[in-house]
Structure formats: structure tokens, C-alpha cells
Design an enzyme around this catalytic site. Structure first.
Site, short mmCIF file in Angstrom:
data_model
loop_
_atom_site.label_atom_id
_atom_site.label_comp_id
_atom_site.label_asym_id
_atom_site.label_seq_id
_atom_site.Cartn_x
_atom_site.Cartn_y
_atom_site.Cartn_z
N TYR A 103 0.59 -1.39 -0.13
CA TYR A 103 -0.11 -0.09 -0.02
C TYR A 103 0.78 1.14 0.07
O TYR A 103 0.38 2.46 -0.48
CB TYR A 103 -1.02 -0.16 1.24
CG TYR A 103 -2.10 -0.91 1.15
CD1 TYR A 103 -3.28 -0.45 0.61
CD2 TYR A 103 -1.98 -2.20 1.51
CE1 TYR A 103 -4.51 -1.30 0.60
CE2 TYR A 103 -3.06 -3.18 1.24
CZ TYR A 103 -4.04 -2.65 0.85
OH TYR A 103 -5.29 -3.58 0.71
N THR A 135 3.34 -6.28 14.55
CA THR A 135 3.57 -6.40 15.85
C THR A 135 3.95 -7.90 16.22
O THR A 135 3.41 -8.98 15.91
CB THR A 135 1.91 -6.19 16.66
OG1 THR A 135 1.87 -4.90 16.10
CG2 THR A 135 2.31 -6.08 17.92
N LEU A 187 5.43 7.87 14.57
CA LEU A 187 4.94 7.37 15.49
C LEU A 187 3.76 8.40 16.22
O LEU A 187 2.77 7.97 16.65
CB LEU A 187 5.61 6.50 16.62
CG LEU A 187 6.46 5.57 16.11
CD1 LEU A 187 7.43 4.86 17.04
CD2 LEU A 187 5.74 4.31 15.50
N CYS A 218 -2.11 0.71 10.67
CA CYS A 218 -1.16 1.68 11.23
C CYS A 218 -1.25 2.14 12.86
O CYS A 218 -0.46 1.98 13.63
CB CYS A 218 -0.74 2.99 10.42
SG CYS A 218 -0.12 2.31 8.77
#
Ligand code: NAI
Length: 481
Positions: free
Chosen positions: A11, A90, A217, A272
Site C-alpha cells: 500500500y 507487531t 509514531l 497503522c
């Protein structure tokens, strides 16, 4: 001719490189991936991802200066600039499980770059990575470099799916982080020159490596935090009779707050937000900052609460049971204008309803049956691996789930409808026809606040819209979250 190679045709890698190729005709751009079906799709008329405007951009430069290939090593070896845009899932096991980023794919890409390189290269982190990843990657590269110079940059991507092409054409900013050494600064300038083909120079921000990594982040944590904040308000609105739309509008007109990301909904999704916040939480914990970690953790907790609250509303409104009842699910993608279902709230809502033995009929204009069934059977976090490496688990809920290709088919004989994606077509459905074809009482649970609740009530529906004053019916059947 400058040659760019991007590892990871997903993506981010696909659209980003397509736009660089379009805007920089004198640069050769090759996007490589280990997933052969994905590369085949990029080379076909049916691109592997749906993004408005993407087909057009790819058509204009594919075969000229934009190429898609599985020959990863050859193109990495030939490139001057290597972008790395691979998965950073993760971790599900071991140290930091459930929070820390799994850098397996990143590390294997870095080792491969070191192995095959015969000339100096700039290596650009495009994936979202924990702070200080660049340092680790730099170590891998320099310890295996065979006399070749690698300069590492961090240039996190801020595009949003659904508006990726627009965002890439006209970004709020491009961020480039590098070392404060002469080589680092030179590499920053080289990459800045690429973006300067179309991005105004004052929107190309330069920073040090750690600031660039942390900024990505932080940006996602702030965005997600706004959604959780308004969703927390939506619960209070329902309890008190306030209208979250009016509250959002009132606070959004304050120029210090601004109107964006203030829509109450069934919760945020996408690949995300959750992953990056968990990552941030882990970094805070590792740095001895538990209070900061807990602050950000709460953003995810409120998101989970919102999804659970929605399911409880559905079940409690329908006489505390949905067992054997047909529920139409309109929309499965995590937002409109994308076919992406990663971490979509629809997964948790559907699983919650399946847990209460509902029969689901799911319709999304952009998501295939195969994808939906896979999503409903996959374990948490397993989606974020290259397709052929995703663990498969048996599909156990086939009896309770059907996927259809038309909204009217989904709602036929249904007891209730859950709108879980804000596709425009759900705003303009012929709701009289929908009502006529449903069991009575007919319920609409609008998880995206797209329907005209007043109009639907006039037709005869019992309507639940997140954060809006409740129907008398719903007031009598309060949901416990
Ligand atoms: P994706 O899963 O769509 O694409 C990653 C691609 O990398 C896959 O096609 C996979 O096969 C390939 N890959 C993995 N290891 C490889 C290797 N060693 N060699 C060659 N190919 C390899 O993921 P997506 O969404 O493009 O995200 C990539 C990164 O960008 C992630 O770190 C994500 O957090 C970040 N990001 C994603 C955004 C989004 O909207 N999807 C926005 C901004 C950043």
C-alpha cells in the site's frame, strides 16, 4: 540516470513509487517484492490495491520508467537509492509480544542489500519503525559492507489510504531524517532533490534520524487519539442526550482544535494506528516511562471499548439476543475508498455478533469473500505478514457468515443492519425498499453516522447512530459496555 529500487510493493511502496516515477521521468523506479502474485497484479490491468487515481498514474509510467519485478537482488544491486517499505508487524511471541515491532522482514531486507550491493547506496526507511531502528540497520549494513558505503535515511510515509494519490501529489510535508555528518547531509540533499520535482521546498522537512522515526509514531498516535477522544465523548452524549455531531462541530470550529478527525464512529482501524501506538507504548516502557506508556495505551483501550459498546447496543436492542437472526453488515473495509481490511473495526464487530450466534450477511463494494472469510478466521496481528507467510487457521464460522455482492441481497429478510464503513452508496440507498424487505421491527445501527436518522425513523426503522440522542426504544434497553 538515477535508479531507485523500492523493496515492498504494498500500500505504501506501490503508490509512492508510482508517483515518484510520474513526477521524475528521468529517474528509473523499480518496485520489487517477494510475493509473486502481488508483482503479477501490479503488471496487470487489475492492480493489487484499490486507490482512487492510482490506475491512471501507473498506466502513464509503467514500462517507461516504472517497473515491478520479483528479481529483488538484481534491482537492489543496480539502484542508487533503495527504499525499504516492507511489513513491520507487531510481535506475537517472545520479548515485547503484543506490542513491539517485529523487524524480521526489515532485517532480512537489510542483510540482502548488504549481500548484493556492488556500489554505494542510500538506504531509505519508508516502513514505520521503532525509534533507533536506523541505527540497528546501519550496523547490519556496515558490518557486512565489503568496502561499500551505505548512508541511511528515515523518510516515513504520511499518506492516508483512500486519498493516497492526492496525498502524494500534494503532501502537507515530506520528512527526511539523516545523520548530522557530511555523508548524511549529502544523502538528505539527494533525496530532497527527488521530492523537489513536485513538492515545494518549504514542505520538505529535514531532521535527524531519531526525530524522523519518532515523528511518524507521534503523528499516528495524535491522530488516533483524536478519534478515541471524540468516541469517548460519543458515549457520554448517548448517556446525556447531547449530539456528538453538534459537539464535534462546536469544538472543531476552534482554530486551535480544528475540524479534522472529529467524526465519531465505531472505532478506528487500518494497518497503522494500533500497531504504531503499541510500538510507542513499548518504547516508552523500555525507556522507563510507564505513565507515558499508559497514557497512549488508553487510546487503544477506548477504541476497543467503542467496538464492544457497539456490539452490546446491537444485541441489547434486539431483545438481548441475536441468536439465529440475520444481521446485514454493510461495509467491511476500514474506511471508504479502500479495499483494505487490516484491523478494520468490522472484524471485531462481526466476531462479537458471531459470538452471540448471529447470522451475518456481509456486503462491501471493494472487499472479496475470500478476504472477509480470511479476516474473520485469522488471529490478532497475523494479517501483517507477506501473504504467502500468513498463518492459516481453519475457517470455523462459515455456517454463520455469507458474503454477498449487493446491499439489497444483504438486507433481505434481515432483522438488523450494521453500517460499518462510510461508503457513499450507503447514504443514498432506497431505505424504503430496504425496510419493506426486512423483518420487523427493523433496526439500523449506524457505526459511521452516514444515514439520515430522522428520515429512517419516519420510514419505521429503529435507528442507533453513534453519539446521537437515543430512540425511545434504545433508551429502554440500555447497553452495558
Ligand atoms: P504491505 O503489507 O501492503 O506491503 C509490504 C510488502 O513488503 C508486501 O507485499 C511483502 O510481500 C513485501 N516484503 C516483505 N518482506 C520483503 C522482503 N524481504 N523482500 C521483498 N519484499 C518484501 O504493507 P504497507 O501497508 O505497504 O506498509 C509498509 C510499511 O509502511 C509498514 O511499516 C507500515 O507501517 C508503513 N506505512 C503504511 C501506511 C499505510 O497506509 N498502509 C502509511 C504509512 C506507513
Amino acid at each position: 540516470m538515477v535508479k531507485i529500487c523500492c523493496i515492498g510493493a504494498g500500500y505504501v511502496g506501490g503508490p509512492t513509487m508510482a508517483v515518484i516515477a510520474l513526477k521524475c521521468p528521468e529517474i528509473e523506479v523499480v518496485v520489487v517484492d517477494i510475493a509473486t502474485p502481488r508483482i503479477n497484479a501490479w503488471n496487470s490491468d487489475h492492480l493489487p490495491i484499490y486507490e482512487p487515481g492510482l490506475d491512471d498514474v501507473v498506466k502513464q509510467c509503467r514500462g517507461k520508467n516504472l517497473f515491478f519485478s520479483t528479481d529483488v537482488e538484481k534491482h537492489v544491486a543496480e539502484a542508487d537509492i533503495v527504499f525499504v517499505s516492507v511489513n513491520t508487524p507487531t510481535k506475537t511471541q517472545g520479548l515485547g509480544a503484543g506490542k513491539a515491532a517485529d523487524l524480521t522482514y526489515w532485517e532480512s531486507a537489510a542483510r540482502m542489500i548488504a549481500d548484493v550491493s556492488k556500489s554505494d547506496k542510500i538506504v531509505v526507511e519508508k516502513s514505520t519503525v521503532p525509534v533507533k531502528t536506523a541505527e540497528a540497520i546501519e550496523r547490519i549494513l556496515t558490518h557486512n559492507r565489503k568496502g561499500i558505503n551505505f548512508t541511511i535515511l528515515s523518510s516515513p510515509e504520511f499518506l492516508a489510504e483512500g486519498t493516497a494519490i492526492q496525498d502524494l501529489f500534494n503532501p502537507d510535508r515530506v520528512l527526511i531524517g539523516g545523520r548530522e555528518t557530511p555523508e548524511g547531509q549529502k544523502a538528505i540533499h539527494t533525496l530532497r532533490d527527488v521530492y523537489a520535482h513536485w513538492v515545494p521546498i518549504d514542505r520538505i522537512l529535514c531532521a535527524n534520524l531519531w526525530s524522523a522515526e519518532l515523528s511518524k509514531l507521534a503523528a499516528n498516535a495524535f491522530l488516533a487519539q483524536r478519534i478515541s477522544s471524540v468516541n469517548a465523548m460519543s458515549a457520554l452524549c448517548e448517556a446525556t442526550g447531547a449530539d456528538v455531531y453538534q459537539v464535534s462541530h462546536s469544538i472543531g470550529t476552534d482554530s486551535r482544535i480544528g475540524p479534522k478527525f472529529l467524526n465519531a464512529s465505531v472505532g478506528f482501524g487500518g494497518s497503522c494506528f494500533q500497531k504504531d501506538i503499541l510500538n510507542l507504548v513499548y518504547i516508552c516502557e523500555c525507556n522507563g516511562l510507564p505513565e507515558v506508556a499508559n497514557y497512549w495505551k488508553q487510546v487503544i483501550k477506548v477504541n476497543d471499548y467503542q467496538k464492544a459498546r457497539f456490539v452490546n447496543r446491537v444485541v441489547s436492542s434486539m431483545f438481548n439476543t441475536v441468536s439465529g437472526k440475520k444481521i446485514a453488515i454493510l461495509g467491511f473495509a476500514f474506511k471508504k475508498d479502500t479495499g483494505d481490511t487490516r484491523e478494520t473495526p468490522a472484524i471485531d464487530v462481526c466476531k462479537g455478533l458471531i459470538g452471540d450466534k448471529a447470522k451475518l450477511s456481509i456486503y462491501d463494494p471493494r472487499v472479496s469473500e475470500e478476504q472477509i472469510l480470511k479476516d474473520l478466521s485469522m488471529k490478532k496481528f497475523d494479517w501483517d505478514h507477506p501473504a504467502h507467510l500468513q498463518p492459516t487457521s481453519p475457517t470455523s464460522n462459515n455456517q454463520q457468515v455469507s458474503v454477498v455482492w449487493d446491499a439489497f441481497e444483504a438486507v433481505k429478510d434481515a432483522h438488523g443492519i450494521c453500517i460499518l464503513t462510510e461508503w457513499d452508496e450507503f447514504k443514498t440507498l432506497d431505505y424504503q425498499k430496504v425496510y419493506d424487505n426486512m423483518q420487523k421491527p427493523a433496526f439500523v445501527f449506524d457505526g459511521r453516522n452516514v444515514v439520515d436518522d430522522k428520515k429512517l425513523r419516519e420510514i419505521g426503522f429503529i435507528v442507533y447512530s453513534i453519539g446521537k440522542p437515543l430512540d425511545a426504544w434504545l433508551k429502554d434497553m440500555p447497553a452495558v459496555a
